[in-house]
Scaffold this motif. Structure first.
Motif, short mmCIF file in Angstrom:
data_model
loop_
_atom_site.label_atom_id
_atom_site.label_comp_id
_atom_site.label_asym_id
_atom_site.label_seq_id
_atom_site.Cartn_x
_atom_site.Cartn_y
_atom_site.Cartn_z
N THR A 273 60.10 -36.50 -0.66
CA THR A 273 60.54 -37.76 -1.75
C THR A 273 60.03 -39.08 -0.89
O THR A 273 60.38 -39.19 0.29
N TYR B 273 59.60 -43.16 -0.88
CA TYR B 273 60.00 -44.14 -1.39
C TYR B 273 58.93 -45.27 -1.09
O TYR B 273 58.57 -45.52 -0.15
N ALA C 119 51.85 -48.44 -9.27
CA ALA C 119 52.50 -47.19 -9.79
C ALA C 119 51.11 -46.22 -10.00
O ALA C 119 51.37 -45.03 -9.40
N GLU D 13 51.12 -42.83 -8.01
CA GLU D 13 51.13 -41.35 -8.86
C GLU D 13 49.83 -40.40 -8.51
O GLU D 13 49.83 -39.15 -8.04
N CYS E 88 55.56 -33.36 -4.53
CA CYS E 88 55.72 -34.94 -3.94
C CYS E 88 56.63 -35.71 -5.05
O CYS E 88 56.13 -36.04 -6.25
N ASN E 89 57.73 -36.12 -4.65
CA ASN E 89 58.34 -36.87 -5.62
C ASN E 89 58.38 -38.49 -5.38
O ASN E 89 58.65 -38.95 -4.45
N VAL E 90 57.30 -39.19 -6.35
CA VAL E 90 56.93 -40.36 -6.23
C VAL E 90 58.08 -41.45 -6.63
O VAL E 90 58.50 -41.57 -7.84
N VAL E 91 58.76 -42.28 -5.76
CA VAL E 91 59.78 -43.05 -6.15
C VAL E 91 59.29 -44.57 -6.01
O VAL E 91 59.30 -45.15 -4.92
N ARG E 92 58.41 -45.02 -7.02
CA ARG E 92 57.72 -46.15 -7.05
C ARG E 92 58.65 -47.47 -7.47
O ARG E 92 59.21 -47.28 -8.66
N ASP F 78 54.63 -38.67 -12.02
CA ASP F 78 55.51 -37.76 -11.17
C ASP F 78 56.77 -37.78 -11.94
O ASP F 78 57.55 -36.80 -12.32
N ARG G 44 66.86 -40.49 -11.46
CA ARG G 44 66.46 -41.85 -12.36
C ARG G 44 66.24 -41.27 -13.55
O ARG G 44 65.88 -40.38 -14.19
N GLN H 103 56.39 -54.51 -12.56
CA GLN H 103 55.07 -54.79 -12.19
C GLN H 103 54.59 -55.40 -13.43
O GLN H 103 53.27 -55.80 -13.24
#
Lengths: 355, 349, 592
Positions: B46, B48, B54, B58, B73-77, C383, C543, C555
């Motif tokens: 994960t 952050y 974004a 990603e 892969c957890n993308v927490v943008r 994702d 989320r 953004q």
């Protein structure tokens, strides 16, 4: 000049005609009831008078000016009338005094005038102590009085009442009938009263218009309506009655072959020859265990059945030599056994020929 | 003005696809292989991140999963300050959820290191980074993962090249009133660095005068790019070069301005919190960020490469030709929260 | 008040219900059978009380407690309050929130009351259309509306201003969304359906005789409306007003999206700042307490104002309704409804759709600006987007199910008066209705995020919070559904030898099925777009679409944001469609 005139008043919804060419005329200060079963068009007639419903034919005039005619209807708020509704339509968010003052304020009276007239009318309807209560805090009868006060205080040209007592219990209804009549006697407001309860109509009205299927069947003073019904419907609707088919032969009224004597003797107007329908009220007969000695119209009969109603006996009797079954009323102490042979005395004045 | 046409874009895409593929299939070094095996058992990582926007974030996440199948892969943008806020909320709740933390505000790392909340790890690939990035922390609590160039840009339809501001102080001029757009130091780490740097260079008065020009305040440093594209504001202040270049490549009438004093360069690291739920996957991810994988993936979206063998993105000035300004990490740790408060008192939000 | 709603049964979404439920407790029916079902029912009662305490009471109590606790040491202190109110900026936020709430509620009321009157009582044409508008405005998440309005009324780039300048040659913008009134307006555009629903259902109960009585005394249509009709539904107007006030001061998305560029700080954005490092939940709690106090004060004021008066037709009978004839005025009212439609739904939706299919929204409606890239990015390259869609669906479904089951049991006990103090259950079930969502979220964070529960980042935390937050909606529909089934129907089955549970299953359940489904769907829809509570409670794997959408707006990439909004709206539309098919066209707006 009459105060209120309905001429040929008609209301049709498509093919369904609910009010059919009604003619009615009220003198100033007169109290007229529209009496009839539900669906007879009485409420629609009242709502046309009020201006809530547009007529499809005929007209309504007040003091000679036309208020309603097809396509030309003065809205309710400009008719100077007032109305009491089945639900009272007391505004629950206003106090008694505010309810009563509503119509006065719209008439641009000074606030001093408004206050004094509200006080006066609340005195009249005996609500002077409840002026600042909200309707939810009042009993049904008190709410009804508020509705009366609110309607009367504006001194309407015509007062309309739409089944005003139907939501009250029996005792209160009795009391309010007299109250309505008392207020009428006091203020002499021209009034149209709609009800399906003949007792109410009888107790309050100067005249009663009996309506059926959109038409007025008969307009008369209450006691005449009772004793002289002109149509089968009126005879059947107003009070209980024995509707009998009779023949008139050479001036003699024959009831299933038994003669009641000549029309003149019976106190009836001259009768046409042939079949007639007569209305004989149960109260028009008295039952005797011995043959009455005086002259009059007396028939021998047998008691077929009886029911005790509390205020009176309801007998079913059969005049000898006929297949008729008549209902006759008698005082509580006049108990006669079933099967007994009796004499039936008929008051000819209460015998009416019905169209 | 730099514009690439469709054909160039296709070539670029083909090049990047080829290199990505080549890299994805290149052999793993032993440490990487061992970490991959361990990471596969953990199954996911994960991340952050407030560094890349974004799309490149990603793209990086996808590139990671492509090279290491079986490790998702957890993308927490989010913006950097929000990412840090999330990390703090995790810590406050006593729950470890983050494996790799990436912020543009270097101060975050100094704080985390001081609070003993980071895991020590040096990826093998770190040795192959650009010289300036090779040692982010001598104790190896964090490693470089991002070069962000923050400068100015303008909408060429609203402001001509000659009229456009040339320096950071130009925008204080009253003629830029109601024409500027900027991010928010409460959200964006880079804006925090920028505001801090401006105060250091031009004194406390800078932000006061800047506020008088009523800039439109967004949240992310990227927000002004959209405002310029839309024509809402003419000049974007402290916007990232990468997003601006991406927007230009899509046909929007923007142009980068390299301020005469220099650009804000956020040379930012990533770190593994010591309560990371997937430590091996996290370490593997650090190998990925320091290795050619990340640079290759983000380069196509106009982000700077971290490694000499991956060429820098088209359209941006080579790093050796620009003056890079930035407060040190230590200064940022204390200075950014301060400047954030100053900002809030000034701007009301 | 208690009497009234108990009688009409139609104000089941209004605050009165809390009072009413209390009233209900006063007279537990003494029937012999109670002793026989004492034990199992007692267990259920205890379980329900426990569930409601966990969902509603514990978070609030915990919040109150920690607002007096020193961070880390947990010592008693007033310091949090001093910190929370120690700065002009923080107090400004509080003042801004109150003003914003008042302004939004006022605009909503002004918008909705004429619409409700027109639909309920007049011969205005296009009533079906007006219904659809209200439904659409209700379904559209407020933050999407906010984004739509940025695209419409940005001072330089907004479509309205672009057109205005092109037409008039003016240099100044016509409208500016980045203002206090702009923000209040956008919020009102998506809140007014609540007032509409409240007021319309109250108006529906007024017998025409109430108006006739005023007419015949000399009041025309307008005087009657002003002096009689609207005053009769005053509690509903007031209720709707208060509810929107509460919703507005608890709203996070719109103030964050519009308020920051407009430089207006409100309570919610300030609360968010207290969650910055170092996370100061204690100060946040202290700062949130006034919201709760305001709520209590408002309800007290409401009670005071309505006091002895009676409202909507108490005599009930003669409830015939006729449409008021408006003549040419009906076109004016229709115009009003059409304008509201354009402003609340039409225009924002068009620009959002345009943006979602645009390469750059500022370039307008041209063919070479069209792209599917935004959708493709979200659906295939992002994702978290598909994950967020999935999270949203199952969190919403789970919380709707939990809420309905809980609400049904509570409502059954309360309506049938099976237990002593049943009213207390009803009170707890209705309480979240008036607790600002963000307050509940902070309570949940304080109570359950950390040890010993350590639910932070888990789906359960969000599901529980959503369940608590929307329990009142579920409770209102369950209560109405159960009220509609006369106990004698069940008793008829029981006298024939069927047990209570059997009777419920065979008789009651089929009768209330569609009401419950309607309630479930409404909870699902509102949960699927909930942001204010979610924003403090989500973890990286939990989320929801609303939170992801909010993160995307950081953004300013409105094209992608719009596309995600499009997906959210599409999902909602499918659910609404299913609801209409299964439950009936007006299931969203019906208030039994």
């Amino acid at each position: 000049m009459p105060r209120l005139v309905l001429s040929g008043l008609t209301k049709a919804y498509g093919k369904l005609t609910v009010v059919d060419r009604v003619d009615l005329s009220l003198e100033e200060g007169e109290f007229v009831s529209l009496l009839g079963p539900s669906g007879c068009g009485k409420t629609t007639t009242l709502r046309m008078i009020a201006g809530f419903v547009d007529p499809t034919g005929g007209s309504i005039q007040v003091d000679g000016s036309v208020l309603s005619a097809p396509g030309a209807v003065v809205p309710p708020e400009r008719r100077g009338m007032s109305m009491i509704f089945q639900s009272y339509a007391i505004w629950p968010n206003m106090t008694v005094a505010e309810n009563v003052a509503f119509g006065l304020k719209l008439r641009n009276l000074s606030s001093e005038d408004v206050r004094s007239r509200v006080r006066e009318i609340l005195d009249v309807v005996k609500l002077e102590n409840l002026a600042h209560r909200y309707p939810a805090e009042l009993s049904g009868g008190q709410q009804q009085r508020v509705a009366l006060a609110r309607a009367i205080v504006v001194k309407p040209s015509v007062l309309l009442l739409d089944e005003p007592l139907s939501n009250l219990d029996a005792n209160l209804r009795e009391e309010m009938r007299f109250e309505i009549r008392r207020l009428h006697d006091e203020f002499r407001i021209t009034t149209v009263y709609v009800t399906h309860d003949q007792g109410e109509a009888m107790a309050t009205s100067d005249r009663i218009a009996v309506m059926n299927a959109g038409r007025i069947e008969q307009i008369d003073a209450p006691h005449l309506l009772y004793t002289r019904p002109r149509t089968r419907f009126v005879a059947g609707f107003v009070g209980r009655t024995n509707l009998l088919e009779a023949q008139v032969e050479a001036g003699i009224l024959l009831l299933d072959g038994v003669s009641l004597g000549s029309a003149g003797q019976a106190g009836l107007p001259a009768l046409p020859h042939g079949e007639v329908l007569i209305s004989l009220r149960p109260q028009a007969m008295t039952i005797h265990e011995a043959a009455p000695t005086d002259a009059g119209l007396v028939l021998e009969a047998t008691i077929l059945g009886r029911t005790y109603l509390g205020e009176a006996w309801d007998y079913v009797v059969q005049p000898l030599g006929t297949g008729l079954k008549l209902r006759a009323a008698a005082q509580p102490l006049e108990a006669h056994d079933v099967g007994r042979r009796v004499w039936l005395r008929i008051d000819p004045r209460q015998l009416a020929v019905v169209a | 003005m730099f514009l690439i046409d469709r054909r160039q874009m296709l070539t670029l895409a083909a090049w990047s696809a080829a290199t990505t593929k080549a890299w994805a299939q290149s052999p793993m070094h032993p440490q990487e292989r061992a970490l991959y095996e361990a990471a596969k058992r953990e199954g996911e990582v994960t991340w952050y991140t407030g560094q890349y926007s974004a799309e490149p974030s990603e793209a990086a996440g996808r590139a990671f999963t492509a090279r290491y199948p079986g490790v998702r892969c957890n993308v927490v943008r989010t913006t950097s300050q929000v990412a840090f806020q999330r990390l703090s909320q995790d810590a406050r709740a006593g729950v470890g959820q983050c494996d790799v933390f990436s912020s543009t505000n270097g101060g975050h790392y100094i704080q985390l290191k001081r609070q003993n909340r980071l895991m020590q790890f040096r990826p093998v690939n770190a040795d192959g980074l650009l010289p300036i990035l090779r040692v982010s922390d001598p104790d190896n609590y964090f490693q470089s993962s991002f070069i962000g160039i923050y400068l100015m840009a303008h909408n060429t339809r609203l402001v001509s090249e000659t009229e456009a501001p040339k320096s950071w102080t130009d925008i204080l001029d009253a003629r830029w009133k109601d024409k500027l757009a900027v991010g928010h130091p409460g959200f964006s780490g880079a804006i925090g660095l920028w505001a801090l740097q401006m105060r250091r260079m031009f004194g406390p008065d800078y932000l006061v005068r800047f506020e008088r020009n009523k800039p439109q305040v967004g949240r992310s440093s990227i927000d002004p790019v959209t405002m310029m594209t839309a024509g809402e504001r003419a000049v974007g202040v402290a916007v990232p070069s990468a997003t601006t270049l991406t927007s230009i490549s899509r046909g929007n009438p923007l142009r980068l301005i390299y301020p005469t004093e220099g650009v804000i360069a956020a040379l930012s690291p990533s770190a593994i919190p010591n309560n990371a739920p997937h430590p091996n996957a996290a370490k593997l991810f650090m190998e990925f960020t320091t290795g050619p994988g990340l640079s290759t993936a983000v380069r196509t979206l106009f982000n700077e490469s971290l490694r000499p063998e991956v060429p820098p993105p088209d359209g941006s000035r080579p790093l050796d030709q620009v003056t890079m300004l930035a407060p040190s990490m230590e200064e940022a740790e204390r200075g950014v929260p301060e400047v954030r408060e100053v900002w809030r008192e000034l701007f009301g939000v | 008040m208690c009497r009234r709603s108990a009688r009409s049964g139609a104000n089941s979404l209004a605050f009165e219900d809390i009072g009413m439920s209390q009233g209900g407790a006063a007279a537990p029916a003494l029937r012999p059978s109670r002793f026989r079902l004492l034990e199992p029912a007692m267990l259920l009662w205890v379980a329900l009380i426990a569930a409601l305490l966990v969902l509603v009471a514990a978070p609030l109590v915990k919040m109150l407690l920690i607002s007096f606790e020193m961070q880390e040491t947990g010592e008693f202190t007033f310091q949090n309050y001093l910190t929370a109110y120690g700065r002009a900026r923080y107090l400004d936020a509080l003042r801004n929130s109150l003003l914003l709430g008042l302004l939004s509620a006022t605009i909503s009321t002004v918008i909705a009351v004429p619409m409700a009157w027109a639909v309920s009582r007049t011969d205005m044409p296009g009533k079906g259309f007006t219904w659809a508008v209200v439904l659409a405005a209700f379904v559209m998440p407020p933050y999407l509306g906010a984004i739509g309005w940025i695209l419409l009324a940005g001072p330089n780039s907004g479509w309205i201003n672009v057109v205005w300048r092109a037409v008039t040659g003016a240099t100044e913008p016509l409208v500016n969304i980045y203002t206090f009134t702009g923000m209040a307006f956008v919020i009102a555009m998506h809140s007014f359906p609540l007032v509409f629903i409240f007021v319309k259902s109250a108006l529906d109960l007024i017998s025409s005789e109430m108006e006739d009585a005023a007419n015949i005394l000399g009041a025309g249509t307008w005087v009657t409306m002003r002096k009689v009709t609207l005053p009769l539904v005053w509690p509903s107007i007031l209720g709707g007003f208060i509810l929107i006030f509460l919703e507005t001061i608890a709203l996070f998305g719109t103030p964050a999206i519009i308020g920051i560029p407009a430089r207006i700080n409100v309570v919610t954005t300030q609360l968010w700042q207290f969650f910055e490092d170092p996370v100061r939940v204690e100060v946040a709690a202290a700062f949130a307490i006034p919201l709760l106090l305001i709520t209590i004060a408002l309800i007290a004021v409401q009670k005071l104002m309505l006091n002895r008066k009676g409202f909507v037709s108490q005599t009930g009978k003669g409830g015939e309704r006729r449409e008021v004839k408006l003549g040419p005025w009906r076109w004016v009212l229709l115009g009003w409804c059409v304008s509201v439609a354009l402003l609340s739904v039409g225009k924002p939706l068009i620009v959002l759709l345009q943006a979602s299919f645009a390469k750059a929204w500022g370039r307008g409606f041209s063919l070479d600006n069209l792209t599917l890239r935004n959708y493709r990015f979200l659906l295939f390259e992002h994702d978290q987007a598909p994950q967020a869609v999935w999270n949203t669906l199952w969190f919403s479904a789970a919380s709707a199910t939990m809420a309905i089951i809980l609400a049904l049991l509570v409502a059954y006990i309360v309506v049938r008066k099976l237990m002593r103090f049943a009213g207390a259950l009803g009170f707890l079930a209705m309480a979240p209705f008036v607790i600002p969502g963000i307050v509940l979220a902070i309570g949940f964070y304080a109570a359950y995020a950390g040890p010993p529960m350590s639910l932070y980042g888990s789906a359960l935390l969000l599901i529980l919070a959503f369940t608590a937050r929307f329990l009142p909606i579920a409770y209102a529909s369950s209560q109405a559904a159960i009220r509609a089934v006369h106990p004698e129907m069940e008793e008829a089955a029981r006298i024939l030898g069927s047990g209570r549970l059997h009777a419920i299953r065979k008789i009651t359940a089929p009768l209330i099925k569609s009401s419950l489904l309607g309630g479930w769907l409404v909870v699902f829809i509102v949960a699927s777009r909930e942001l204010s509570a979610a924003i403090f409670l989500v973890g990286p794997r939990t989320r929801t679409m609303s939170v992801l959408l909010y993160d995307l707006t950081e953004q300013g990439n409105f094209e992608v944001v719009s596309a995600f909004g499009g997906i959210l709206l599409f999902i909602t539309m499918v659910i609404v469609g299913i609801g209409m098919k299964l439950v009936g066209r007006d299931f969203m707006l019906r208030r039994e």
